[in-house]
Design a protein around this motif. Structure first.
Motif, PDB file in Angstrom:
ATOM      1  N   ALA A  10       0.843  -1.196   0.000  1.00  0.00           N
ATOM      2  CA  ALA A  10       0.000   0.000   0.000  1.00  0.00           C
ATOM      3  C   ALA A  10       0.877   1.244   0.000  1.00  0.00           C
ATOM      4  N   GLU A  11       0.442   2.240  -0.771  1.00  0.00           N
ATOM      5  CA  GLU A  11       1.162   3.518  -0.773  1.00  0.00           C
ATOM      6  C   GLU A  11       0.627   4.386   0.371  1.00  0.00           C
TER       7      GLU A  11
ATOM      8  N   GLU B 221      -3.245   5.247   1.303  1.00  0.00           N
ATOM      9  CA  GLU B 221      -4.211   4.319   0.696  1.00  0.00           C
ATOM     10  C   GLU B 221      -5.087   3.624   1.746  1.00  0.00           C
ATOM     11  N   TRP B 222      -4.519   3.389   2.935  1.00  0.00           N
ATOM     12  CA  TRP B 222      -5.286   2.705   3.978  1.00  0.00           C
ATOM     13  C   TRP B 222      -6.478   3.538   4.441  1.00  0.00           C
TER      14      TRP B 222
ATOM     15  N   GLY C 148      -8.454   5.205   2.642  1.00  0.00           N
ATOM     16  CA  GLY C 148      -9.562   4.941   1.723  1.00  0.00           C
ATOM     17  C   GLY C 148     -10.278   3.632   1.995  1.00  0.00           C
ATOM     18  N   VAL C 149      -9.652   2.766   2.802  1.00  0.00           N
ATOM     19  CA  VAL C 149     -10.271   1.480   3.163  1.00  0.00           C
ATOM     20  C   VAL C 149     -10.897   1.575   4.548  1.00  0.00           C
TER      21      VAL C 149
ATOM     22  N   LEU D  86     -12.051   4.082   6.170  1.00  0.00           N
ATOM     23  CA  LEU D  86     -13.242   4.940   6.257  1.00  0.00           C
ATOM     24  C   LEU D  86     -14.527   4.141   5.958  1.00  0.00           C
ATOM     25  N   PRO D  87     -14.627   3.452   4.801  1.00  0.00           N
ATOM     26  CA  PRO D  87     -15.854   2.669   4.550  1.00  0.00           C
ATOM     27  C   PRO D  87     -16.036   1.514   5.538  1.00  0.00           C
ATOM     28  N   LEU D  88     -14.924   0.898   5.997  1.00  0.00           N
ATOM     29  CA  LEU D  88     -15.058  -0.207   6.954  1.00  0.00           C
ATOM     30  C   LEU D  88     -15.565   0.303   8.307  1.00  0.00           C
TER      31      LEU D  88
ATOM     32  N   VAL E  39     -19.212   0.708   7.925  1.00  0.00           N
ATOM     33  CA  VAL E  39     -19.889  -0.596   8.020  1.00  0.00           C
ATOM     34  C   VAL E  39     -20.034  -0.995   9.495  1.00  0.00           C
TER      35      VAL E  39
END
Lengths: 59, 227
Positions: free
Chosen positions: A33-34, A37-38, A40-41, A43-45, A48
């Motif tokens: 991962a750059e 980038e994390w 962007g993951v 936030l939606p998780l 949820v």
């Protein structure tokens, strides 16, 4: 029912055995991962997780 | 080296082909979800009538995973692949029957099932919409997701014999997170041209939706159940 537990256990062991070499290959081949980038993951998780908590409170 | 291959694949994939894969995947996914729901409905009625033993769920899962492992890879590029996808999703849907019947027998069972169903839909649509609109590349998630899945399987194996309710809750919660990650990962692969086979894509997304639904049902059943 003990035999159902044994069948379930055998099924999971078969899944682990099938998945293990593919998982190793995937872990080796996955790109790193750059920076940023994390975010962007996560936030939606997090959304949820919050939504699931809301559903639990509703029932 | 794999990175170079990955990016060259991406560059070689025209936008029209990507859109076709996305369109075909969502059409097939809709059809299989509908078929799966019909099969689940039939199995639930049969379970309520005492015609299906609880082991049917496990046997259907074993048969479906057998198809995913041994038959799908050989048929994914042919018309037979469509039949295999319906067989997999039909079996998994049918296997839900005994579990749904058990939840529906609770006093607030219909509410739990409806909430899990609606919640799964919202999670899937939200995550798919996020991945489709941002077009972010989530390919770096693959290794983490399979490692997490392996850990969950080991924990689930231990919990068959330990039967700890707290561990069951934790496993269900982690499965929802991992499957949510897989929805982002799979959708991103589709959008960025990493996967061109809509049959394989449909099965991947279906399994994520199926696992989120089952885990949400278990979470809501434990946390919200009155009995």
């Amino acid at each position: 029912m003990d035999w159902m537990k044994i069948l379930s256990a055998l099924f999971i062991i078969a899944m682990i055995a099938w998945l293990w070499p593919r998982a190793r290959r995937m872990m080796e081949d996955s790109r790193k991962a750059e920076p940023g980038e994390w975010g962007g993951v996560l936030l939606p998780l997090a959304a949820v997780a919050g939504f699931v908590v809301l559903l639990i409170m509703m029932v | 080296m794999s990175e170079v291959q990955y990016y060259s694949e991406r560059a070689a994939m025209p936008a029209v082909s990507v859109n076709k894969v996305i369109k075909n995947t969502y059409i097939l996914l809709s059809a299989t979800l509908l078929f799966s729901a019909v099969m689940a409905g039939i199995a639930t009625v049969m379970s309520q009538a005492g015609m299906l033993p609880p082991i049917v769920g496990l046997l259907c899962s074993i048969a479906a995973i057998g198809l995913v492992w041994f038959v799908l890879p050989k048929t994914a590029n042919s018309a037979k692949g469509l039949g295999v996808v319906f067989a997999i999703t039909g079996l998994l849907g049918f296997g839900l029957g005994p579990m749904l019947a058990a939840y529906l027998s609770l006093s607030n069972g219909p509410q739990i099932v409806a909430t899990a169903f609606g919640g799964t839909g919202v999670i899937f649509l939200g995550l798919s919409g996020y991945a489709l609109t941002t077009r972010k590349d989530f390919s770096f998630l693959g290794g983490f997701l399979v490692a997490g899945l392996l850990m969950v399987l080991v924990a689930a194996l231990a919990n068959i014999f330990l039967a700890m309710p707290a561990l069951s809750l934790a496993i269900s919660a982690i499965v929802i997170m991992i499957m949510s990650g897989f929805i982002l990962y799979d959708t991103s692969r589709m959008v960025n041209g990493g996967e061109t086979n809509y049959v394989v894509m449909t099965v991947g997304l279906y399994l994520s939706i199926f696992n989120i639904f089952v885990s949400l049902l278990q979470l809501l059943g434990i946390m919200g159940g009155e009995d």
